[in-house]
Scaffold this motif. Sequence first.
Motif, PDB file in Angstrom:
ATOM      1  N   UNK A 190     104.312  27.813  -0.440  1.00  0.00           N
ATOM      2  CA  UNK A 190     103.374  28.698  -1.262  1.00  0.00           C
ATOM      3  C   UNK A 190     103.543  28.479  -2.795  1.00  0.00           C
ATOM      4  N   UNK A 191     104.618  27.978  -3.324  1.00  0.00           N
ATOM      5  CA  UNK A 191     104.819  28.006  -4.811  1.00  0.00           C
ATOM      6  C   UNK A 191     103.786  26.891  -5.295  1.00  0.00           C
ATOM      7  N   UNK A 192     104.157  25.656  -4.705  1.00  0.00           N
ATOM      8  CA  UNK A 192     103.008  24.592  -5.186  1.00  0.00           C
ATOM      9  C   UNK A 192     101.677  24.818  -5.024  1.00  0.00           C
ATOM     10  N   UNK A 193     101.181  25.441  -3.915  1.00  0.00           N
ATOM     11  CA  UNK A 193      99.832  25.897  -3.618  1.00  0.00           C
ATOM     12  C   UNK A 193      99.458  26.816  -4.473  1.00  0.00           C
ATOM     13  N   UNK A 250      98.049  25.313  -7.818  1.00  0.00           N
ATOM     14  CA  UNK A 250      96.710  24.762  -7.714  1.00  0.00           C
ATOM     15  C   UNK A 250      95.752  25.766  -7.845  1.00  0.00           C
ATOM     16  N   UNK A 251      95.866  26.917  -6.963  1.00  0.00           N
ATOM     17  CA  UNK A 251      94.875  27.883  -6.783  1.00  0.00           C
ATOM     18  C   UNK A 251      94.949  28.759  -8.079  1.00  0.00           C
ATOM     19  N   UNK A 278      93.420  24.336   1.500  1.00  0.00           N
ATOM     20  CA  UNK A 278      94.864  24.992   1.483  1.00  0.00           C
ATOM     21  C   UNK A 278      95.279  25.082   2.726  1.00  0.00           C
ATOM     22  N   UNK A 279      94.616  25.356   3.691  1.00  0.00           N
ATOM     23  CA  UNK A 279      94.938  25.549   5.051  1.00  0.00           C
ATOM     24  C   UNK A 279      95.554  24.116   5.669  1.00  0.00           C
ATOM     25  N   UNK A 280      94.706  23.148   5.200  1.00  0.00           N
ATOM     26  CA  UNK A 280      94.932  21.654   5.827  1.00  0.00           C
ATOM     27  C   UNK A 280      96.163  21.182   5.088  1.00  0.00           C
ATOM     28  N   UNK A 305      91.454  21.970  10.341  1.00  0.00           N
ATOM     29  CA  UNK A 305      91.245  21.808   8.976  1.00  0.00           C
ATOM     30  C   UNK A 305      89.598  21.649   8.880  1.00  0.00           C
ATOM     31  N   UNK A 306      88.934  20.694   9.952  1.00  0.00           N
ATOM     32  CA  UNK A 306      87.558  20.645   9.749  1.00  0.00           C
ATOM     33  C   UNK A 306      86.714  21.932   9.921  1.00  0.00           C
ATOM     34  N   UNK A 307      87.281  22.661  11.096  1.00  0.00           N
ATOM     35  CA  UNK A 307      86.443  23.858  11.298  1.00  0.00           C
ATOM     36  C   UNK A 307      86.662  24.986  10.234  1.00  0.00           C
ATOM     37  N   UNK A 308      87.960  25.265   9.575  1.00  0.00           N
ATOM     38  CA  UNK A 308      87.730  26.125   8.176  1.00  0.00           C
ATOM     39  C   UNK A 308      86.959  25.660   7.269  1.00  0.00           C
TER      40      UNK A 308
END
Length: 328
Positions: A201-204, A207-208, A258-260, A305-308
């Motif tokens: 979570x911290x690196x993400x 970015x966000x 992010x999910x990917x 990843x594709x579906x999201x």
Amino acid sequence: MKIIKPNSESDSIYNERLISTLRYLAVCLGSGALVLLIIATVTFFAMQQMPGDPAISILGGLNPTAEAIAEVKREYGLDQPLYVQYWIYLSHLLQGDLGISYSQRLPVVHVIAQQAGATFELIVAALVMTWALVLAWTLTTAGRRRWISHLGSTVETILAALPPFWLAILLLAVFAFNLRLFPVAGSDSLHSLILPALALALPLAGFVGQVTRQSLEITLEQPFILSARLRGLSDWSVRWRHALRHSLLPGISLSGWAIGALASGSVVIEVIFSRQGLGRQLFQAVQSQDMPLVVGITLVVALTYVLVNILVDLLYHLVDPRLKGETA
């Protein structure tokens, strides 16, 4: 007397947008299928370049006989030319057959179903932590005095640059080995989920947070924010009730990516923390040259990843009419 049909124009606009949306959805699904085909192909040929003999991995013995190796190759089609193996592999995938795991002697679908829950739990926990950190930090520091805003931006930049595997080892060393506040390994409790989720979570959040901060600072300069302040609302109320909802869309759009990123990052994190999950299974499958399991897990992660991302793009297409012309 002329009859007026007030709904005819709105119906026409609705039909145009519906057709445009369906056409866009078809393009997205076609692109997604092509991406999955490319990933499946690259994974297949990459596994062919791995050192060692898959037949020996299937047998699992230390000194299998030549006859046993030849029998396994015939049984699994490993004695066929590479292009024949590839065609058989693709035909099975198109039928939804991911094959049998070489190392576990179980259907790949069964292995994935057993392990997907732990990985899903980790991804959801990391995503929730990410947004909790982003909202708390940006609402506190964005649009404040210059030094506070710069401090917030600097922290986000540092977080975004941290490698998750290095952060995982650091968290493990400090909070598990030294302070003994969290378990060193395992995936059987909520307590054991905190450190792995935090490492992702911290690196993400860095970015966000950068994207959300920029959007929030722009929103805070809008006239409706000044109007809200003039009505006597507190600064926190203005930020939380008025500015935030207009600033989240860019950050939410990153959630598909992010999910990917979390799914791919979970491979290393699950290994470091000895957690159950698809990531750890993928790592072990690569080591044992278990090609059906490697391909199966890779395709499931890619499909997610594709579906999201299709869902996120489709929501944008439905919400923002300016995108209609771009995707029509």
